[in-house]
Design an enzyme around this catalytic site. Structure first.
Site, PDB file in Angstrom:
ATOM      1  N   CYS A 130       0.807  -1.224   0.000  1.00  0.00           N
ATOM      2  CA  CYS A 130       0.000   0.000   0.000  1.00  0.00           C
ATOM      3  C   CYS A 130       0.841   1.276   0.000  1.00  0.00           C
ATOM      4  O   CYS A 130       0.296   2.359  -0.213  1.00  0.00           O
ATOM      5  CB  CYS A 130      -0.948   0.017   1.196  1.00  0.00           C
ATOM      6  SG  CYS A 130      -2.183  -1.292   1.152  1.00  0.00           S
ATOM      7  N   HIS A 150      -9.262   3.030  -2.523  1.00  0.00           N
ATOM      8  CA  HIS A 150      -7.873   2.686  -2.204  1.00  0.00           C
ATOM      9  C   HIS A 150      -7.331   1.717  -3.256  1.00  0.00           C
ATOM     10  O   HIS A 150      -7.333   0.508  -3.059  1.00  0.00           O
ATOM     11  CB  HIS A 150      -7.839   2.063  -0.816  1.00  0.00           C
ATOM     12  CG  HIS A 150      -6.473   1.725  -0.298  1.00  0.00           C
ATOM     13  ND1 HIS A 150      -5.299   2.051  -0.951  1.00  0.00           N
ATOM     14  CD2 HIS A 150      -6.088   1.064   0.838  1.00  0.00           C
ATOM     15  CE1 HIS A 150      -4.269   1.616  -0.249  1.00  0.00           C
ATOM     16  NE2 HIS A 150      -4.715   1.020   0.830  1.00  0.00           N
TER      17      HIS A 150
END
Length: 392
Positions: free
Chosen positions: A93, A341
């Protein structure tokens, strides 16, 4: 020096961008970033031929793509030419932000005048992964590679967010309130047109797909998503998403007086793999210490909002109050909870957002902005930027 920044609208996995591969998401953003550089006049300073910009490299973050070198494929698809190489970075991430830091190091070292950096992720088209069987045993499909060896726990991110929220005393009420605020901020920003200058339409999608009005009563009724009786729900967690983002990074001498964000300091650190959401805390502390600054000196903070509980644990530790006095500091236009995301891209999205908030928003020279992200496996990535205006 970041002098151009663009991103796609972010789509929820399986919806508007579901048929677009990761390189097809990245290519138009790279092309738009190059065009922005040309129009700003930066291109004339770094070009060695009439053909246009001399892009030394393309550095893209990506987590779950098809393998190979997504950055190289994307660069060719963007029409950058066969001489532009490309390298793909995987820090989960934090990949997009790590890619920007890697590119900035190349520019700072004098190895390049211009590098494009960012990230891209198509969760919708990511291939299935499998352990190959043998003989009569079938292949075994698995959802993700390990973040850590088994003895470190290797928790899924939702479970880890629950653990962190519990450990740091972040209540369900605060998590729901933060999620609702993120959506409200994103809707207000979209309606006011604050996203328009950074967006590159792709696949017929012109606006971020997810932001919506959320009621506290609706959020309160949602069940725990990862741990029975827990506080982390689908409502206060980010969605799985598709999207891409990129920035143009040049030397100070090549920026030709164009306003931008100067990288002051960057850090990638490790933390307890059982609480990976904590990573932005030591990473932020390191970049502030390197610059001799305090969090109160920072005017804008963009953190990848994977989970509301994780964001609040981090901001509490840093002394920020995003539900009170610092609501206009931390993700002032909403974050990943509302926008989505796309894993490998999100670290770059927060830099694009800083660029829009500070550079395009007219913040005076010297204004500071912080971008940070938590990473599965127990990592934190942070970068501190300063607005630069006027002549070199």
């Amino acid at each position: 020096m970041v002098v151009a920044a663009r991103r796609t609208p972010i789509g929820t996995a399986g919806r508007s961008l579901s048929g677009i591969t990761v390189d097809q998401l990245a290519a138009p953003v790279l092309a738009a970033t190059v065009q922005e550089l040309r129009e700003s006049g930066v291109g004339a300073r770094v070009s060695s031929s009439d053909a246009g910009l001399d892009v030394a490299d393309v550095v893209l973050g990506n987590c779950m793509g098809p393998g190979g070198n997504v950055a190289r494929v994307s660069a060719l698809s963007a029409g950058l030419g066969v001489s532009v190489p490309g390298v793909t970075v995987d820090r989960q991430c934090g990949s997009g932000l790590a890619a920007i830091l890697q590119a900035a190091q190349s520019v700072r070292a004098g190895d390049a005048d211009l590098v494009l950096a960012g990230g891209a992720e198509s969760a919708s088209t990511a291939p299935l992964r499998a352990h190959r069987g043998s003989g009569a045993e079938p292949d075994v499909v698995y959802e993700r590679a390990p973040f850590t060896p088994p003895e470190f726990g290797d928790p899924d991110m939702g479970v880890a967010a629950e653990t962190l929220a519990t450990a740091r005393g972040v209540s369900r009420r605060r998590q729901d309130a933060y999620a609702a605020a993120s959506h409200a901020k994103a809707l207000a920003a979209r309606d006011a047109g604050r996203f328009e200058a950074e967006l590159v339409a792709v696949g017929g999608l012109h606006h971020d797909e997810r932001p919506r009005s959320l009621r506290a009563s609706t959020l309160a009724r949602m069940p725990a998503a990862f741990v029975p009786g827990g506080s982390v729900t689908a409502g206060n967690s980010c969605p799985v998403s598709d999207g891409a983002a990129a920035v143009g990074i040049v030397t100070s001498g090549a920026r030709s007086g164009v306003a931008g964000l100067r990288l002051v300091s960057g850090a990638i650190v490790g933390c307890d793999p059982r609480q990976p959401g904590w990573g932005p805390v030591p990473a932020t502390e390191r970049v502030l210490e390197a610059a001799g600054l305090k969090i109160g000196d920072v005017a804008a903070v963009e953190i990848v909002e994977a989970f509301a509980g994780q964001v609040l644990a981090v901001t509490d530790a840093l002394g920020l109050d995003p539900l009170g006095r610092d609501a206009d500091v931390v993700c002032a236009d909403g974050g990943a909870l509302a926008l989505g995301h796309p894993w490998g891209a999100s670290g770059a999205v927060v830099v694009v957002r800083l660029f829009s908030r500070l550079v395009l928003g007219g913040a005076p020279a010297g204004t500071l902005g912080l971008a940070c992200a938590a990473v599965g496996g127990g990592l934190g990535v942070a970068a501190l930027f300063e607005v630069v205006r006027g002549p070199c």
